[in-house]
Design a protein around this motif. Structure first.
Motif, PDB file in Angstrom:
ATOM      1  N   CYS A  50       0.838  -1.193   0.000  1.00  0.00           N
ATOM      2  CA  CYS A  50       0.000   0.000   0.000  1.00  0.00           C
ATOM      3  C   CYS A  50       0.879   1.251   0.000  1.00  0.00           C
ATOM      4  CB  CYS A  50      -0.902  -0.023   1.236  1.00  0.00           C
ATOM      5  SG  CYS A  50      -1.899   1.473   1.447  1.00  0.00           S
ATOM      6  N   VAL A  51       0.548   2.234  -0.842  1.00  0.00           N
ATOM      7  CA  VAL A  51       1.343   3.460  -0.921  1.00  0.00           C
ATOM      8  C   VAL A  51       1.269   4.273   0.363  1.00  0.00           C
ATOM      9  CG1 VAL A  51       1.254   3.683  -3.425  1.00  0.00           C
ATOM     10  CG2 VAL A  51      -0.512   4.767  -2.053  1.00  0.00           C
ATOM     11  N   PHE A  52       0.258   4.030   1.196  1.00  0.00           N
ATOM     12  CA  PHE A  52       0.114   4.794   2.433  1.00  0.00           C
ATOM     13  C   PHE A  52       0.753   4.091   3.629  1.00  0.00           C
ATOM     14  CE2 PHE A  52      -3.441   6.299  -0.184  1.00  0.00           C
ATOM     15  CZ  PHE A  52      -3.123   7.648  -0.219  1.00  0.00           C
ATOM     16  N   CYS A  53       0.436   2.825   3.840  1.00  0.00           N
ATOM     17  CA  CYS A  53       0.926   2.131   5.040  1.00  0.00           C
ATOM     18  C   CYS A  53       2.019   1.110   4.730  1.00  0.00           C
ATOM     19  CB  CYS A  53      -0.232   1.461   5.784  1.00  0.00           C
ATOM     20  SG  CYS A  53      -0.957   0.054   4.914  1.00  0.00           S
ATOM     21  N   GLY A  54       2.227   0.781   3.452  1.00  0.00           N
ATOM     22  CA  GLY A  54       3.266  -0.167   3.073  1.00  0.00           C
ATOM     23  C   GLY A  54       2.874  -1.625   3.225  1.00  0.00           C
ATOM     24  N   GLU A  55       1.712  -1.887   3.793  1.00  0.00           N
ATOM     25  CA  GLU A  55       1.267  -3.263   4.041  1.00  0.00           C
ATOM     26  C   GLU A  55       1.087  -4.004   2.718  1.00  0.00           C
ATOM     27  OE1 GLU A  55       0.655  -6.532   5.826  1.00  0.00           O
ATOM     28  OE2 GLU A  55       0.856  -4.775   7.100  1.00  0.00           O
ATOM     29  N   ALA A  56       1.699  -5.193   2.632  1.00  0.00           N
ATOM     30  CA  ALA A  56       1.609  -5.985   1.402  1.00  0.00           C
ATOM     31  C   ALA A  56       0.738  -7.220   1.578  1.00  0.00           C
ATOM     32  CB  ALA A  56       3.001  -6.392   0.938  1.00  0.00           C
ATOM     33  N   SER A  57       0.404  -7.566   2.828  1.00  0.00           N
ATOM     34  CA  SER A  57      -0.346  -8.805   3.046  1.00  0.00           C
ATOM     35  C   SER A  57      -1.856  -8.609   2.906  1.00  0.00           C
ATOM     36  CB  SER A  57      -0.035  -9.374   4.433  1.00  0.00           C
ATOM     37  OG  SER A  57      -0.433  -8.473   5.444  1.00  0.00           O
ATOM     38  N   ARG A  58      -2.309  -7.369   2.949  1.00  0.00           N
ATOM     39  CA  ARG A  58      -3.739  -7.097   2.758  1.00  0.00           C
ATOM     40  C   ARG A  58      -4.078  -7.071   1.277  1.00  0.00           C
ATOM     41  NH1 ARG A  58      -3.041  -2.165   6.441  1.00  0.00           N
ATOM     42  NH2 ARG A  58      -3.137  -3.071   8.506  1.00  0.00           N
ATOM     43  N   ARG A  59      -5.362  -7.205   0.982  1.00  0.00           N
ATOM     44  CA  ARG A  59      -5.823  -7.114  -0.407  1.00  0.00           C
ATOM     45  C   ARG A  59      -5.611  -5.690  -0.895  1.00  0.00           C
ATOM     46  NH1 ARG A  59     -10.984  -6.092  -2.444  1.00  0.00           N
ATOM     47  NH2 ARG A  59     -11.166  -6.716  -4.600  1.00  0.00           N
ATOM     48  N   LEU A  60      -4.929  -5.550  -2.032  1.00  0.00           N
ATOM     49  CA  LEU A  60      -4.629  -4.229  -2.583  1.00  0.00           C
ATOM     50  C   LEU A  60      -5.557  -3.917  -3.740  1.00  0.00           C
ATOM     51  CD1 LEU A  60      -0.736  -4.464  -2.596  1.00  0.00           C
ATOM     52  CD2 LEU A  60      -2.182  -3.342  -0.907  1.00  0.00           C
ATOM     53  N   ILE A  61      -5.938  -2.655  -3.827  1.00  0.00           N
ATOM     54  CA  ILE A  61      -6.819  -2.159  -4.881  1.00  0.00           C
ATOM     55  C   ILE A  61      -6.028  -1.146  -5.699  1.00  0.00           C
ATOM     56  CG2 ILE A  61      -8.941  -0.849  -5.322  1.00  0.00           C
ATOM     57  CD1 ILE A  61      -9.845  -1.946  -2.502  1.00  0.00           C
ATOM     58  N   ASN A  62      -6.150  -1.208  -7.019  1.00  0.00           N
ATOM     59  CA  ASN A  62      -5.480  -0.258  -7.891  1.00  0.00           C
ATOM     60  C   ASN A  62      -6.302   1.020  -7.930  1.00  0.00           C
ATOM     61  OD1 ASN A  62      -4.541   1.270 -10.082  1.00  0.00           O
ATOM     62  ND2 ASN A  62      -3.848  -0.557 -11.146  1.00  0.00           N
ATOM     63  N   LEU A  63      -5.732   2.103  -7.440  1.00  0.00           N
ATOM     64  CA  LEU A  63      -6.403   3.405  -7.431  1.00  0.00           C
ATOM     65  C   LEU A  63      -5.546   4.362  -8.245  1.00  0.00           C
ATOM     66  CD1 LEU A  63      -8.741   5.143  -6.264  1.00  0.00           C
ATOM     67  CD2 LEU A  63      -7.238   5.660  -4.340  1.00  0.00           C
ATOM     68  N   ASN A  64      -5.959   4.627  -9.473  1.00  0.00           N
ATOM     69  CA  ASN A  64      -5.203   5.493 -10.390  1.00  0.00           C
ATOM     70  C   ASN A  64      -3.743   5.068 -10.512  1.00  0.00           C
ATOM     71  OD1 ASN A  64      -7.487   7.060 -10.873  1.00  0.00           O
ATOM     72  ND2 ASN A  64      -7.032   8.434  -9.183  1.00  0.00           N
ATOM     73  N   GLY A  65      -3.512   3.754 -10.660  1.00  0.00           N
ATOM     74  CA  GLY A  65      -2.166   3.236 -10.846  1.00  0.00           C
ATOM     75  C   GLY A  65      -1.372   3.052  -9.566  1.00  0.00           C
ATOM     76  N   LYS A  66      -1.970   3.300  -8.421  1.00  0.00           N
ATOM     77  CA  LYS A  66      -1.302   3.138  -7.127  1.00  0.00           C
ATOM     78  C   LYS A  66      -1.999   2.043  -6.333  1.00  0.00           C
ATOM     79  CE  LYS A  66       1.279   6.769  -7.836  1.00  0.00           C
ATOM     80  NZ  LYS A  66       2.636   6.644  -8.234  1.00  0.00           N
ATOM     81  N   ALA A  67      -1.207   1.248  -5.614  1.00  0.00           N
ATOM     82  CA  ALA A  67      -1.768   0.178  -4.783  1.00  0.00           C
ATOM     83  C   ALA A  67      -2.191   0.751  -3.433  1.00  0.00           C
ATOM     84  CB  ALA A  67      -0.731  -0.922  -4.575  1.00  0.00           C
ATOM     85  N   VAL A  68      -3.459   0.534  -3.081  1.00  0.00           N
ATOM     86  CA  VAL A  68      -4.005   1.020  -1.801  1.00  0.00           C
ATOM     87  C   VAL A  68      -4.737  -0.141  -1.147  1.00  0.00           C
ATOM     88  CG1 VAL A  68      -5.532   2.712  -0.700  1.00  0.00           C
ATOM     89  CG2 VAL A  68      -4.314   3.328  -2.792  1.00  0.00           C
ATOM     90  N   CYS A  69      -4.463  -0.374   0.151  1.00  0.00           N
ATOM     91  CA  CYS A  69      -5.164  -1.445   0.855  1.00  0.00           C
ATOM     92  C   CYS A  69      -6.570  -0.971   1.233  1.00  0.00           C
ATOM     93  CB  CYS A  69      -4.382  -1.911   2.090  1.00  0.00           C
ATOM     94  SG  CYS A  69      -4.382  -0.768   3.476  1.00  0.00           S
ATOM     95  N   GLU A  70      -7.444  -1.926   1.499  1.00  0.00           N
ATOM     96  CA  GLU A  70      -8.834  -1.594   1.819  1.00  0.00           C
ATOM     97  C   GLU A  70      -8.947  -0.732   3.070  1.00  0.00           C
ATOM     98  OE1 GLU A  70     -10.429  -5.594   1.839  1.00  0.00           O
ATOM     99  OE2 GLU A  70     -11.336  -5.253  -0.127  1.00  0.00           O
ATOM    100  N   MET A  71      -8.061  -0.963   4.063  1.00  0.00           N
ATOM    101  CA  MET A  71      -8.118  -0.178   5.290  1.00  0.00           C
ATOM    102  C   MET A  71      -7.816   1.301   5.020  1.00  0.00           C
ATOM    103  SD  MET A  71      -6.014  -0.637   8.866  1.00  0.00           S
ATOM    104  CE  MET A  71      -6.667  -2.272   9.115  1.00  0.00           C
TER     105      MET A  71
END
Length: 84
Positions: A50-71
Motif C-alpha cells: 500500500c502506498v500509504f501504510c506499506g502493508e503488502a499482506s492485505r488485499r490491494l486495490i489499484n487506485l489510479n495506478g497506485k496500490a491502496v489497501c482496503e483499510m
C-alpha cells in the motif's frame, strides 16, 4: 542452492532463468530492485504494498495506478466525507 551461469549480452542484459522466475513468481514487467553488496549484484523482487501504510499482506486495490489497501481506502473515504 541451485546455481545457473548466464552470459551478459552486448548491451548488458542477462536472462533470469525460468526456474527462478517460477519460484519467485516473477512475470514480465514486474519491478526488480538491483543493488550492489560488496562484490555481488543482488536482484530482489519488489513486493508491492500500500502506498500509504506499506502493508503488502492485505488485499490491494489499484487506485489510479497506485496500490491502496482496503483499510487505507476506507480512511480516505471517511476523511473525504469529513471535509465535505
Amino acid at each position: 542452492m541451485l546455481s545457473i551461469t548466464r552470459n551478459i549480452d552486448s548491451v548488458g542484459r542477462i536472462v533470469i532463468p525460468m526456474e527462478y522466475r517460477s519460484v519467485l513468481k516473477i512475470s514480465a514487467n514486474d519491478p526488480l530492485d538491483i543493488s550492489v553488496d560488496g562484490d555481488s549484484i543482488v536482484i530482489r523482487k519488489v513486493s508491492q504494498g500500500c502506498v500509504f501504510c506499506g502493508e503488502a499482506s492485505r488485499r490491494l486495490i489499484n487506485l489510479n495506478g497506485k496500490a491502496v489497501c482496503e483499510m487505507c481506502l476506507g480512511q480516505l473515504n471517511r476523511s473525504d466525507k469529513d471535509t465535505n
